[in-house]
Design a protein around this motif. Structure first.
Motif, PDB file in Angstrom:
ATOM      1  N   PRO A  92       0.810  -1.222   0.000  1.00 25.29           N
ATOM      2  CA  PRO A  92       0.000   0.000   0.000  1.00 25.29           C
ATOM      3  C   PRO A  92       0.841   1.268   0.000  1.00 25.29           C
ATOM      4  O   PRO A  92       0.436   2.274  -0.576  1.00 25.29           O
ATOM      5  CB  PRO A  92      -0.848  -0.128   1.272  1.00 25.29           C
ATOM      6  CG  PRO A  92      -0.156  -1.141   2.105  1.00 25.29           C
ATOM      7  CD  PRO A  92       0.538  -2.070   1.168  1.00 25.29           C
ATOM      8  N   GLY A  93       2.010   1.226   0.622  1.00 26.02           N
ATOM      9  CA  GLY A  93       2.872   2.397   0.599  1.00 26.02           C
ATOM     10  C   GLY A  93       3.323   2.750  -0.808  1.00 26.02           C
ATOM     11  O   GLY A  93       3.299   3.917  -1.213  1.00 26.02           O
ATOM     12  N   GLN A  94       3.731   1.733  -1.574  1.00 23.21           N
ATOM     13  CA  GLN A  94       4.170   1.962  -2.955  1.00 23.21           C
ATOM     14  C   GLN A  94       3.006   2.407  -3.829  1.00 23.21           C
ATOM     15  O   GLN A  94       3.127   3.335  -4.635  1.00 23.21           O
ATOM     16  CB  GLN A  94       4.805   0.695  -3.513  1.00 23.21           C
ATOM     17  CG  GLN A  94       5.382   0.824  -4.913  1.00 23.21           C
ATOM     18  CD  GLN A  94       6.830   1.261  -4.941  1.00 23.21           C
ATOM     19  OE1 GLN A  94       7.256   2.090  -4.139  1.00 23.21           O
ATOM     20  NE2 GLN A  94       7.592   0.709  -5.872  1.00 23.21           N
ATOM     21  N   VAL A  95       1.853   1.719  -3.694  1.00 26.24           N
ATOM     22  CA  VAL A  95       0.686   2.081  -4.496  1.00 26.24           C
ATOM     23  C   VAL A  95       0.271   3.515  -4.214  1.00 26.24           C
ATOM     24  O   VAL A  95       0.009   4.301  -5.140  1.00 26.24           O
ATOM     25  CB  VAL A  95      -0.480   1.107  -4.211  1.00 26.24           C
ATOM     26  CG1 VAL A  95      -1.772   1.600  -4.851  1.00 26.24           C
ATOM     27  CG2 VAL A  95      -0.142  -0.289  -4.728  1.00 26.24           C
ATOM     28  N   ALA A 157      -3.956   3.584 -16.045  1.00 24.92           N
ATOM     29  CA  ALA A 157      -3.086   4.316 -16.974  1.00 24.92           C
ATOM     30  C   ALA A 157      -1.832   4.809 -16.269  1.00 24.92           C
ATOM     31  O   ALA A 157      -0.724   4.778 -16.834  1.00 24.92           O
ATOM     32  CB  ALA A 157      -3.850   5.494 -17.579  1.00 24.92           C
ATOM     33  N   ALA A 158      -1.974   5.251 -15.012  1.00 20.21           N
ATOM     34  CA  ALA A 158      -0.814   5.701 -14.248  1.00 20.21           C
ATOM     35  C   ALA A 158       0.146   4.546 -13.985  1.00 20.21           C
ATOM     36  O   ALA A 158       1.369   4.707 -14.073  1.00 20.21           O
ATOM     37  CB  ALA A 158      -1.269   6.326 -12.930  1.00 20.21           C
ATOM     38  N   PHE A 159      -0.397   3.370 -13.675  1.00 22.70           N
ATOM     39  CA  PHE A 159       0.461   2.208 -13.453  1.00 22.70           C
ATOM     40  C   PHE A 159       1.154   1.804 -14.743  1.00 22.70           C
ATOM     41  O   PHE A 159       2.337   1.424 -14.732  1.00 22.70           O
ATOM     42  CB  PHE A 159      -0.364   1.048 -12.887  1.00 22.70           C
ATOM     43  CG  PHE A 159      -0.424   1.031 -11.393  1.00 22.70           C
ATOM     44  CD1 PHE A 159       0.049  -0.059 -10.678  1.00 22.70           C
ATOM     45  CD2 PHE A 159      -0.935   2.108 -10.685  1.00 22.70           C
ATOM     46  CE1 PHE A 159       0.008  -0.079  -9.294  1.00 22.70           C
ATOM     47  CE2 PHE A 159      -0.980   2.097  -9.306  1.00 22.70           C
ATOM     48  CZ  PHE A 159      -0.520   0.998  -8.601  1.00 22.70           C
ATOM     49  N   ASP A 160       0.433   1.862 -15.858  1.00 24.60           N
ATOM     50  CA  ASP A 160       1.074   1.571 -17.139  1.00 24.60           C
ATOM     51  C   ASP A 160       2.305   2.449 -17.348  1.00 24.60           C
ATOM     52  O   ASP A 160       3.360   1.974 -17.786  1.00 24.60           O
ATOM     53  CB  ASP A 160       0.090   1.815 -18.291  1.00 24.60           C
ATOM     54  CG  ASP A 160      -0.900   0.678 -18.488  1.00 24.60           C
ATOM     55  OD1 ASP A 160      -0.768  -0.372 -17.831  1.00 24.60           O
ATOM     56  OD2 ASP A 160      -1.822   0.851 -19.300  1.00 24.60           O
ATOM     57  N   ASP A 161       2.179   3.714 -17.023  1.00 27.22           N
ATOM     58  CA  ASP A 161       3.288   4.643 -17.220  1.00 27.22           C
ATOM     59  C   ASP A 161       4.494   4.281 -16.365  1.00 27.22           C
ATOM     60  O   ASP A 161       5.632   4.521 -16.757  1.00 27.22           O
ATOM     61  CB  ASP A 161       2.842   6.074 -16.913  1.00 27.22           C
ATOM     62  CG  ASP A 161       1.892   6.637 -17.962  1.00 27.22           C
ATOM     63  OD1 ASP A 161       1.837   6.073 -19.074  1.00 27.22           O
ATOM     64  OD2 ASP A 161       1.196   7.634 -17.663  1.00 27.22           O
ATOM     65  N   THR A 162       4.240   3.706 -15.171  1.00 24.04           N
ATOM     66  CA  THR A 162       5.365   3.320 -14.312  1.00 24.04           C
ATOM     67  C   THR A 162       5.979   1.994 -14.745  1.00 24.04           C
ATOM     68  O   THR A 162       7.136   1.710 -14.393  1.00 24.04           O
ATOM     69  CB  THR A 162       4.932   3.201 -12.838  1.00 24.04           C
ATOM     70  OG1 THR A 162       4.059   2.071 -12.668  1.00 24.04           O
ATOM     71  CG2 THR A 162       4.239   4.463 -12.355  1.00 24.04           C
ATOM     72  N   GLU A 163       5.242   1.185 -15.485  1.00 23.17           N
ATOM     73  CA  GLU A 163       5.728  -0.150 -15.855  1.00 23.17           C
ATOM     74  C   GLU A 163       6.318  -0.214 -17.251  1.00 23.17           C
ATOM     75  O   GLU A 163       7.294  -0.939 -17.482  1.00 23.17           O
ATOM     76  CB  GLU A 163       4.582  -1.165 -15.745  1.00 23.17           C
ATOM     77  CG  GLU A 163       3.899  -1.228 -14.387  1.00 23.17           C
ATOM     78  CD  GLU A 163       4.803  -1.723 -13.275  1.00 23.17           C
ATOM     79  OE1 GLU A 163       5.855  -2.337 -13.570  1.00 23.17           O
ATOM     80  OE2 GLU A 163       4.477  -1.497 -12.096  1.00 23.17           O
TER      81      GLU A 163
END
Length: 281
Positions: A92-95, A157-163
């Motif tokens: 949860p901290g990372q998310v 979409a935000a997670f896609d950008d980080t991956e």
């Protein structure tokens, strides 16, 4: 009610800020991440949106997950996308850090789910933060409890950008990879991010297990390669400091992984690859 702030629940380092803490502290029970709080969910033999949220004692009645989400102006569970986490996306901290730094509300249901056919390995690259992250690979005999996050389309979409581009997203069908909720419900499917760089191998040629102590992993890799020691040594702290600050060093370290013969080019999830973004609500 017990203080459910992330701070009160104990140390929860953010791997993007403290790379040697990777993969962070995963959730261990069904929870709703809501800003800086991690609210417990009461599992019921119904869909996730109808589970109850453990809120303050002042609440006149128990509210469901969907009622709480709606009250916060957030998308309900039926319009969210389940995403299986095998690394720091279970923390949860990372998310929370990934979302709030972009001004996106960190309101996310997070549920440990029993998944068949998937194990966590180590990606064959060095991440932008300097650590060696996890990646899934297929193993028909595996049955593992992995955290599933329910992201709305903006969060996805935000997670896609980080991956991307180091990871691709796949949509795994529930009939090929059984996903069983704590309620007994079976998910029809879920997204998962898998490495575009393959999986690191142990000396015996099998995939190196992921999700363990990052310092121990980096120390083992340094001990196995004089070239890596010269580039990123002498120890794990130096590794993440140097690699996190210099893209060229990360890319050279990633090339060394391959040249040392450590990378297994796993293609298990390519048939399910789905990099398209679902429409935003």
């Amino acid at each position: 009610m017990k203080d459910r702030s992330l701070e009160a629940l104990g140390p929860d380092p953010v791997p993007l800020k403290e790379p040697l803490s990777y993969p962070g502290r995963p959730v261990t029970e069904p929870s709703l991440l809501s800003g800086g709080e991690l609210l417990r969910l009461y599992v019921r033999p119904v869909r996730l949106g109808d589970w109850y949220v453990d809120e303050s004692e002042e609440q006149a009645r128990q509210r469901s997950v969907d009622e709480v989400l709606s009250g916060l102006g957030q998308v309900v569970t039926g319009r969210r996308h389940p995403v299986i986490a095998v690394g720091s996306n279970a923390s949860p901290g990372q998310v929370g850090h990934k979302l709030t730094r972009l001004g996106i509300p960190a309101t996310v249901p997070m549920v440990p789910v029993r998944v068949r056919g998937i194990r966590a390995g180590c990606s064959g690259h060095i991440s932008a933060a300097g650590y060696v992250a996890c990646t899934p690979y297929a193993d028909r005999d595996a049955e593992t409890v992995l955290v599933v996050t329910w992201l709305d389309s903006t969060q996805l979409a935000a997670f896609d950008d980080t991956e991307f581009p180091n990871y691709r997203r796949a949509l795994l069908p529930g009939d090929a990879f059984a996903m069983t909720m704590p309620s007994g419900e079976r998910l029809d499917g879920a997204y998962i991010y898998f490495s575009a760089h393959g999986v690191l191998a142990d000396p015996d040629g099998t995939p190196r297990p992921g999700g363990g102590d990052q310092s121990a992993l980096l120390a083992a890799l340094l001990a196995a390669s004089p070239r890596l020691r010269e580039l990123l040594g002498p120890g794990p702290a130096a590794w993440v400091t140097k690699a996190g600050a210099d893209r060229a060093l990360r890319e050279e370290g990633t090339r060394i992984f391959a040249e040392e013969g450590w990378v297994l080019p796993r293609t298990d999830f390519l048939p399910y690859a789905d990099d398209s973004l679902p429409p935003r609500p």
